[in-house]
Design an enzyme around this catalytic site. Structure first.
Site, PDB file in Angstrom:
ATOM      1  N   ASP A 145       0.795  -1.236   0.000  1.00  0.00           N
ATOM      2  CA  ASP A 145       0.000   0.000   0.000  1.00  0.00           C
ATOM      3  C   ASP A 145       0.824   1.282   0.000  1.00  0.00           C
ATOM      4  O   ASP A 145       0.270   2.374  -0.110  1.00  0.00           O
ATOM      5  CB  ASP A 145      -0.990  -0.006   1.178  1.00  0.00           C
ATOM      6  N   GLU A 170      10.834  -3.556  12.581  1.00  0.00           N
ATOM      7  CA  GLU A 170      12.011  -3.052  11.871  1.00  0.00           C
ATOM      8  C   GLU A 170      13.263  -3.257  12.721  1.00  0.00           C
ATOM      9  O   GLU A 170      14.299  -3.727  12.244  1.00  0.00           O
ATOM     10  CB  GLU A 170      11.842  -1.559  11.544  1.00  0.00           C
TER      11      GLU A 170
HETATM   12  N1  UDP Z   1      -0.790  -7.840   5.050  1.00  0.00           N
HETATM   13  C1  UDP Z   1      -1.003  -9.215   4.923  1.00  0.00           C
HETATM   14  N2  UDP Z   1      -2.024  -9.808   5.626  1.00  0.00           N
HETATM   15  C2  UDP Z   1      -2.872  -9.096   6.450  1.00  0.00           C
HETATM   16  C3  UDP Z   1      -2.653  -7.701   6.572  1.00  0.00           C
HETATM   17  C4  UDP Z   1      -1.602  -7.111   5.879  1.00  0.00           C
HETATM   18  O1  UDP Z   1      -0.262  -9.873   4.185  1.00  0.00           O
HETATM   19  O2  UDP Z   1      -3.776  -9.692   7.056  1.00  0.00           O
HETATM   20  C5  UDP Z   1       0.291  -7.197   4.277  1.00  0.00           C
HETATM   21  C6  UDP Z   1      -0.135  -5.917   3.559  1.00  0.00           C
HETATM   22  O3  UDP Z   1      -0.662  -6.231   2.279  1.00  0.00           O
HETATM   23  C7  UDP Z   1       1.154  -5.117   3.509  1.00  0.00           C
HETATM   24  C8  UDP Z   1       1.883  -5.566   4.774  1.00  0.00           C
HETATM   25  O4  UDP Z   1       1.304  -6.807   5.174  1.00  0.00           O
HETATM   26  O5  UDP Z   1       1.936  -5.417   2.367  1.00  0.00           O
HETATM   27  C9  UDP Z   1       1.767  -4.561   5.912  1.00  0.00           C
HETATM   28  O6  UDP Z   1       0.393  -4.344   6.215  1.00  0.00           O
HETATM   29  P1  UDP Z   1      -0.228  -2.897   6.362  1.00  0.00           P
HETATM   30  O7  UDP Z   1       0.108  -2.087   5.158  1.00  0.00           O
HETATM   31  O8  UDP Z   1      -1.663  -3.027   6.716  1.00  0.00           O
HETATM   32  O9  UDP Z   1       0.594  -2.350   7.620  1.00  0.00           O
HETATM   33  P2  UDP Z   1       0.806  -0.854   8.113  1.00  0.00           P
HETATM   34  O10 UDP Z   1       0.856   0.041   6.931  1.00  0.00           O
HETATM   35  O11 UDP Z   1      -0.360  -0.548   8.980  1.00  0.00           O
HETATM   36  O12 UDP Z   1       2.092  -0.916   8.847  1.00  0.00           O
HETATM   37 MN    MN Z   2       0.798  -0.122   4.973  1.00  0.00          MN
END
Ligand code: UDP
Ligand code: MN
Length: 251
Positions: free
Chosen positions: A114, A201
């Site tokens: 995203d 991280e």
């Molecule tokens: N993701 C996933 N399974 C889930 C939720 C998230 O594989 O149930 C993936 C999502 O597509 C993204 C990554 O894990 O590539 C991090 O998730 P997210 O962007 O929601 O995290 P944030 O931006 O809140 O740190």
């Molecule tokens: Mn994200």
């Protein structure tokens, strides 16, 4: 030839998935020597992602690695409750260690589906000798969360983070990349469950480097080439009303 960028992208089924993957793929097509590792959070590879990748024009590896059920986010859970992407990123690290060796010149980057990436980010990434870092926009409550760097040497002298500044490495997943040699050397470096939110991280970085070894890139950490954007779930009221008649919808 320059190093191959191995970009690791966890992804999961939802209405915006194809839009996210489209936005990413069309940036990645602009990057020379690029290899996309896409890991679906699913029991099986889905036709949507399989077909999408086949038509993407990119060099890629398609893996699936479901998040264990008790670590999955419930509908009503706050997003910070459980780590996302852990299982998938670890599956990609295992793939790299099983399929690539020291003769390969590469850089490994964790590219969530995203975020928004400038092609110029990858021009910086190819410079990573061990572990490189740079600013990330729209994260940690700041317009830009970034390492503080000496512009001439790229040495990192501190961080501007306000959110959990006690993190060993107070930077976002999108703000660093690791040379493939380091990934192959430090075989025990993985992400972990049951650690505080915001510490993923640090979890991997503390296993591969020290703060004073970090290489500050993007003009001494003054330029922003990646943004921690988050996509709103669309309102699909009408889809829900007609779903029964037409069957499962997709785009
Ligand atoms: N993701 C996933 N399974 C889930 C939720 C998230 O594989 O149930 C993936 C999502 O597509 C993204 C990554 O894990 O590539 C991090 O998730 P997210 O962007 O929601 O995290 P944030 O931006 O809140 O740190
Ligand atoms: Mn994200």
């Amino acid at each position: 030839d320059g190093p191959t960028i191995f970009a690791i992208t966890p992804t999961f089924t939802r209405p915006v998935q194809k839009a996210e993957l489209t936005r990413l793929s069309q940036t990645f097509l602009l990057v020379p020597n690029f290899h996309w590792i896409v890991i679906e959070d699913s029991e099986e590879k889905t036709p949507l992602v399989t077909n999408f990748l086949a038509e993407s024009g990119l060099t890629y590896t398609h893996i699936n690695a479901p998040t264990p059920t008790h670590y999955k986010l419930g509908k009503s859970d706050q997003v910070w409750k459980k780590p996302r992407g852990v299982e998938q990123r670890n599956a990609a690290l295992r793939w790299i260690r099983n399929n690539l060796n020291e003769s390969r010149n590469g850089v490994v980057y964790f590219a969530d589906d995203d975020n928004t990436y400038s092609r110029h980010l990858f021009r910086e990434m190819v410079k990573v000798k061990r572990v490189g870092v740079w600013p990330v926009g729209l994260v940690g409550g700041l317009m830009v969360e970034k390492p503080i760097c000496d512009e001439a040497t790229g040495k990192v002298t501190g961080f501007n983070a306000i959110w959990k500044p006690e993190r060993p490495f107070p930077i976002d997943m999108a703000g660093f990349a690791i040379n493939l040699q380091v990934i192959l050397e430090k075989k025990e470096a993985y992400f972990a469950y049951d650690i505080q939110s915001g510490f993923q991280e640090s979890e991997i970085l503390k296993k591969v480097t020290f703060r004073d070894e970090l290489e500050g890139l993007a003009s001494g950490c003054t330029k922003v080439y990646v943004w921690h954007t988050r996509t709103q779930n669309p309102v699909l009221n009408t889809e829900n009303i007609y779903k029964k008649k037409r069957g499962k919808a997709s785009n």
